[in-house]
Motif scaffolding. Structure first.
Motif, PDB file in Angstrom:
ATOM      1  N   VAL A  74       0.827  -1.212   0.000  1.00 33.19           N
ATOM      2  CA  VAL A  74       0.000   0.000   0.000  1.00 33.19           C
ATOM      3  C   VAL A  74       0.859   1.258   0.000  1.00 33.19           C
ATOM      4  N   ASP A  75       2.042   1.197   0.598  1.00 34.26           N
ATOM      5  CA  ASP A  75       2.959   2.333   0.542  1.00 34.26           C
ATOM      6  C   ASP A  75       3.480   2.530  -0.877  1.00 34.26           C
ATOM      7  N   PHE A  76       3.802   1.427  -1.553  1.00 32.97           N
ATOM      8  CA  PHE A  76       4.253   1.496  -2.945  1.00 32.97           C
ATOM      9  C   PHE A  76       3.138   2.050  -3.827  1.00 32.97           C
ATOM     10  N   HIS A  83      -4.729   4.015  -6.951  1.00 30.65           N
ATOM     11  CA  HIS A  83      -5.879   3.826  -6.077  1.00 30.65           C
ATOM     12  C   HIS A  83      -6.457   2.428  -6.204  1.00 30.65           C
ATOM     13  N   VAL A  84      -5.816   1.604  -7.022  1.00 27.13           N
ATOM     14  CA  VAL A  84      -6.286   0.236  -7.196  1.00 27.13           C
ATOM     15  C   VAL A  84      -5.097  -0.711  -7.296  1.00 27.13           C
ATOM     16  N   ILE A  85      -5.225  -1.831  -6.587  1.00 30.28           N
ATOM     17  CA  ILE A  85      -4.274  -2.935  -6.665  1.00 30.28           C
ATOM     18  C   ILE A  85      -4.973  -4.040  -7.439  1.00 30.28           C
ATOM     19  N   ASP A  94      -7.110 -19.284  -4.025  1.00 32.64           N
ATOM     20  CA  ASP A  94      -6.454 -17.975  -4.145  1.00 32.64           C
ATOM     21  C   ASP A  94      -7.318 -16.884  -3.524  1.00 32.64           C
ATOM     22  N   PHE A  95      -8.639 -16.996  -3.723  1.00 32.42           N
ATOM     23  CA  PHE A  95      -9.546 -15.950  -3.259  1.00 32.42           C
ATOM     24  C   PHE A  95      -9.486 -15.765  -1.750  1.00 32.42           C
ATOM     25  N   GLU A  96      -9.487 -16.842  -1.010  1.00 29.09           N
ATOM     26  CA  GLU A  96      -9.481 -16.730   0.450  1.00 29.09           C
ATOM     27  C   GLU A  96      -8.267 -15.962   0.950  1.00 29.09           C
ATOM     28  N   TYR A  97      -7.112 -16.298   0.428  1.00 32.70           N
ATOM     29  CA  TYR A  97      -5.876 -15.612   0.818  1.00 32.70           C
ATOM     30  C   TYR A  97      -5.902 -14.157   0.349  1.00 32.70           C
ATOM     31  N   GLU A  98      -6.244 -13.950  -0.903  1.00 34.66           N
ATOM     32  CA  GLU A  98      -6.232 -12.604  -1.486  1.00 34.66           C
ATOM     33  C   GLU A  98      -7.262 -11.679  -0.829  1.00 34.66           C
ATOM     34  N   LEU A  99      -8.405 -12.213  -0.446  1.00 39.32           N
ATOM     35  CA  LEU A  99      -9.417 -11.415   0.234  1.00 39.32           C
ATOM     36  C   LEU A  99      -8.879 -10.877   1.558  1.00 39.32           C
ATOM     37  N   GLN A 100      -8.215 -11.717   2.307  1.00 38.38           N
ATOM     38  CA  GLN A 100      -7.643 -11.296   3.583  1.00 38.38           C
ATOM     39  C   GLN A 100      -6.597 -10.200   3.375  1.00 38.38           C
ATOM     40  N   ILE A 101      -5.755 -10.363   2.386  1.00 39.67           N
ATOM     41  CA  ILE A 101      -4.729  -9.352   2.088  1.00 39.67           C
ATOM     42  C   ILE A 101      -5.389  -8.051   1.633  1.00 39.67           C
ATOM     43  N   ALA A 102      -6.397  -8.147   0.773  1.00 36.72           N
ATOM     44  CA  ALA A 102      -7.096  -6.954   0.272  1.00 36.72           C
ATOM     45  C   ALA A 102      -7.747  -6.186   1.415  1.00 36.72           C
ATOM     46  N   GLN A 103      -8.385  -6.902   2.315  1.00 37.76           N
ATOM     47  CA  GLN A 103      -9.035  -6.239   3.446  1.00 37.76           C
ATOM     48  C   GLN A 103      -8.007  -5.582   4.366  1.00 37.76           C
ATOM     49  N   PRO A 110      -7.085   3.233   3.366  1.00 36.05           N
ATOM     50  CA  PRO A 110      -8.447   3.199   2.818  1.00 36.05           C
ATOM     51  C   PRO A 110      -8.588   3.829   1.418  1.00 36.05           C
ATOM     52  N   LYS A 111      -7.557   4.519   0.940  1.00 36.78           N
ATOM     53  CA  LYS A 111      -7.610   5.114  -0.404  1.00 36.78           C
ATOM     54  C   LYS A 111      -7.358   4.078  -1.491  1.00 36.78           C
TER      55      LYS A 111
END
Length: 159
Positions: A74-76, A83-85, A94-103, A110-111
């Motif tokens: 998020v710093d990068f 404003h989007v990753i 993949d979704f379960e892991y990625e969802l946790q990271i996204a949250q 929050p931006k």
């Protein structure tokens, strides 16, 4: 300007990665490929080599830039004005892991939101670790990675 970041280790970049890069480059004005330089891992390729391979594979995409980074994603993203990753998903696991990271990323900054793209079906089984394993034994990896990467993988394992 809409800037997106597509982060990853890309060790090495695969056709699945390129699929996500091509598709996501159409969704933003500038796509920054963030090559993670993770000192805790022992990659096959250096961050500089991975950046070079991706630059070569994406040279025709005029709105794509490739850079190595370390630290928080998020710093990068903030540094790049994104404003989007963008994250690719191959399977439900993949979704379960990625969802946790996204949250977590959204909580830290929050931006920044995360956009998930499902990998095209023909690349849903491709991963860098599979490419490295096949390459280590001299197997044919031409259907998994861009042409500019094939010889570089085999060269690494010949040494």
């Amino acid at each position: 300007m809409r800037v997106g970041v597509y982060p990853g280790s890309f060790d090495p970049v695969t056709l699945g990665h390129l699929d996500v890069i091509l598709r996501s480059s159409k969704l933003v004005d500038q796509l920054v490929i963030g090559v993670l330089n993770n000192s805790a891992k022992k990659p096959l390729f250096s961050a500089e080599e991975r950046v070079d391979m991706i630059k070569e594979a994406t040279k025709d995409l005029t709105n794509v830039v490739v850079e190595a980074f370390d630290g928080l994603l998020v710093d990068f993203a903030d540094l790049k004005g994104a404003h989007v990753i963008i994250r690719g998903l191959r399977a439900i696991t993949d979704f379960e892991y990625e969802l946790q990271i996204a949250q977590t990323n959204h909580k830290v900054n929050p931006k920044v939101d995360t956009l998930f793209l499902t990998t095209s079906v023909e690349y849903s089984y491709v991963s860098s670790s599979v490419v490295r394993e096949i390459g280590m034994y001299g197997g044919d990896i031409t259907s998994f990675v861009p042409q500019n990467v094939v010889e570089r993988v085999h060269d690494k394992f010949r040494k």
